[in-house]
Design an enzyme around this catalytic site. Structure first.
Site, PDB file in Angstrom:
ATOM      1  N   HIS A 131       3.542   4.526  12.872  1.00 59.02           N
ATOM      2  CA  HIS A 131       3.899   4.337  11.457  1.00 59.02           C
ATOM      3  C   HIS A 131       4.950   5.396  11.126  1.00 59.02           C
ATOM      4  CE1 HIS A 131       2.671   3.950   7.026  1.00 59.02           C
ATOM      5  NE2 HIS A 131       3.149   5.184   7.022  1.00 59.02           N
ATOM      6  N   ARG A 177       0.853  -1.198   0.000  1.00 63.74           N
ATOM      7  CA  ARG A 177       0.000   0.000   0.000  1.00 63.74           C
ATOM      8  C   ARG A 177       0.890   1.250   0.000  1.00 63.74           C
ATOM      9  NH1 ARG A 177      -0.255   4.549   2.446  1.00 63.74           N
ATOM     10  NH2 ARG A 177       0.118   3.498   4.407  1.00 63.74           N
ATOM     11  N   ASP A 178       1.678   1.471   1.061  1.00 63.25           N
ATOM     12  CA  ASP A 178       2.550   2.655   1.094  1.00 63.25           C
ATOM     13  C   ASP A 178       3.576   2.566  -0.040  1.00 63.25           C
ATOM     14  OD1 ASP A 178       4.043   4.935   2.087  1.00 63.25           O
ATOM     15  OD2 ASP A 178       3.260   4.502   4.072  1.00 63.25           O
ATOM     16  N   HIS A 222       3.060   4.176  -3.576  1.00 68.86           N
ATOM     17  CA  HIS A 222       3.524   5.543  -3.896  1.00 68.86           C
ATOM     18  C   HIS A 222       4.894   5.489  -4.576  1.00 68.86           C
ATOM     19  CE1 HIS A 222       0.471   7.641  -1.530  1.00 68.86           C
ATOM     20  NE2 HIS A 222       0.814   7.021  -0.411  1.00 68.86           N
ATOM     21  N   SER A 242       3.943  10.897   8.789  1.00 68.05           N
ATOM     22  CA  SER A 242       3.809  10.824   7.324  1.00 68.05           C
ATOM     23  C   SER A 242       4.953  11.505   6.586  1.00 68.05           C
ATOM     24  CB  SER A 242       2.503  11.499   6.894  1.00 68.05           C
ATOM     25  OG  SER A 242       1.432  11.039   7.654  1.00 68.05           O
ATOM     26  N   HIS A 301       8.381   7.031   8.754  1.00 66.57           N
ATOM     27  CA  HIS A 301       9.052   7.124   7.445  1.00 66.57           C
ATOM     28  C   HIS A 301      10.513   7.471   7.697  1.00 66.57           C
ATOM     29  CE1 HIS A 301       5.990   6.613   4.298  1.00 66.57           C
ATOM     30  NE2 HIS A 301       5.137   6.962   5.259  1.00 66.57           N
ATOM     31  N   TYR A 327       4.677  15.719   3.410  1.00 69.08           N
ATOM     32  CA  TYR A 327       4.044  14.418   3.194  1.00 69.08           C
ATOM     33  C   TYR A 327       4.908  13.560   2.247  1.00 69.08           C
ATOM     34  CZ  TYR A 327      -0.421  11.904   2.705  1.00 69.08           C
ATOM     35  OH  TYR A 327      -1.432  11.005   2.746  1.00 69.08           O
TER      36      TYR A 327
HETATM   37  C1  LIG Z   1      -2.308   8.087   2.533  1.00 70.40           C
HETATM   38  C2  LIG Z   1      -0.952   8.105   3.180  1.00 70.40           C
HETATM   39  O1  LIG Z   1       0.029   7.734   2.266  1.00 70.40           O
HETATM   40  C3  LIG Z   1      -0.949   7.352   4.462  1.00 70.40           C
HETATM   41  C4  LIG Z   1       0.429   7.146   4.960  1.00 70.40           C
HETATM   42  O2  LIG Z   1       1.022   6.102   4.772  1.00 70.40           O
HETATM   43  C5  LIG Z   1       1.093   8.235   5.684  1.00 70.40           C
HETATM   44  O3  LIG Z   1       0.461   9.257   5.976  1.00 70.40           O
HETATM   45  O4  LIG Z   1       2.285   8.058   5.996  1.00 70.40           O
HETATM   46 MN   LIG Z   2       3.130   6.213   5.125  1.00 73.74          MN
END
Ligand SMILES: C[C@H](O)CC(=O)C(=O)O
Ligand SMILES: [Mn+2]
Length: 345
Positions: A196, A15-16, A19, A169, A198, A287
């Site tokens: 979560h 999912r991630d 991107h 994020s 990054h 983001y």
């Molecule tokens: C919709 C985003 O990509 C959710 C996510 O993985 C994040 O905010 O980090």
């Molecule tokens: Mn993410």
């Protein structure tokens, strides 16, 4: 067979990671990764467009394959893992949630910007009605104080969420900031707390450990760092680190390593690393999924992508405002052609 797990891992590469590969997953790739994750005993595997159900659009990027096909394929090969779907109210709707539930998913993760939890009430309630394990998550958590996060998390708890996560994020948070937020949540909500991360500032692992130390029991990771920006906390590395700390995830380390090397690495056009643009995401608090959009806009306008990202950070642009990337690129290009000041790095 019940497995002892101190920490519940959710694998987000399907999912991630969408991107990072411009939402180009094929059914074959999803099947191969999901099957191997299931065999490695990962309990939750998230599958959808990077921006969640119904994310496929000009604004966010068109998926190569209908996500419902990907979800169905993943469900069909998993024996023990629950397939999770992500839903951002306003992008996905109850209709998409219903459709995903019909395909046999076991978990829904409903996410909002960190100050907008109130838009998740109906989606969380519906997810519970559908019998799904339901997670609420707060995106861009670096933008809100611990008190604000507690207020928002309590809303999600009151709507029926089984757990609440903070999402870094932008990969902008420092371990101390993660610890403060998780500690505040643990003192205030009665449901599980998750994190979560990054890796844009190379702090995903440190932040994850800080979260665990404060009592987070649900953690996201992406195998081989296949996530937006510089990727997430690298799942197979996390499994090894937690094993060294005597913390049990129930996940098979060797199988995760093999999956990372043999199945996930070939999906990546270039290995995930902290490039100048992902570093700027973390530095400026942008983001993570904006990276490829900004790189494309920079190319189109012949400007430095870092200038776009720094300006996005200054304007506190959040998920859903992807159209601002082009606007800002056009402004910078105009300013440059007039010989005006470059945005400072
Ligand atoms: C919709 C985003 O990509 C959710 C996510 O993985 C994040 O905010 O980090
Ligand atoms: Mn993410």
């Amino acid at each position: 067979m019940s497995v002892n797990r101190d920490i519940l891992i959710t694998e987000v590469a399907l999912r991630d990671g969408s991107h990072a590969i411009n939402h180009q997953y094929t059914v074959e790739q999803v099947v191969n990764v999901a099957r191997a994750l299931d065999e490695a005993n990962v309990p939750y595997i998230e599958v959808t467009h990077g921006d969640g159900l119904a994310g496929s659009s000009l604004q966010y990027g068109l998926s190569r394959t209908d996500e419902m096909e990907l979800i169905e394929a993943a469900v069909s090969v998993c024996k023990q893992a629950k397939i999770a779907v992500l839903l951002l109210p306003g992008i996905g709707t109850i209709k998409h949630l219903n459709a995903a539930a019909k395909l046999g998913v076991g978990m829904a993760r409903i996410g909002t910007h960190v100050t907008e939890a109130d838009v998740s009430a109906q989606h969380i309630a519906r997810s519970k009605e559908l019998g799904l394990e339901t997670i609420g998550f707060l995106m861009m958590s670096h933008m809100a104080s611990p008190n604000k996060i507690v207020e928002q998390a309590k809303l999600m708890e009151s709507y029926g969420a089984d757990a609440v996560y903070i999402f870094d994020s932008a990969g902008a948070m420092l371990p101390k900031e993660v610890a403060e937020r998780i500690r505040a949540l643990k003192q205030s909500v009665g449901i599980d707390v998750g994190f979560h991360g990054h890796n844009n500032l190379s702090l995903a692992m440190a932040n994850t450990l800080a979260a665990i130390e404060e009592g987070a029991t649900r953690i996201d990771g992406s195998v081989r760092c296949l996530g937006a920006g510089a990727g997430n906390t690298q799942t197979e590395v996390l499994i090894a680190v937690l094993e060294r700390m005597g913390i049990c995830t129930g996940v098979d380390l060797y199988k995760m390593m093999d999956l990372a090397e043999d199945i996930v690495a070939p999906i990546l056009e270039v290995p995930q690393e902290i490039t100048k643009n992902s570093l700027v995401l973390g530095y400026a608090g942008v983001y993570s999924s904006f990276r490829l959009h900004a790189e494309r806009a920079a190319k189109k306008f012949g400007i430095d992508s870092r200038d776009i990202l720094i300006e996005l950070g200054k304007r506190k642009v959040v998920g859903g405002q992807e159209d601002m990337i082009i606007d800002i690129a056009a402004e910078i290009s105009k300013r440059n052609s007039r010989g005006g000041n470059q945005f400072a790095f």
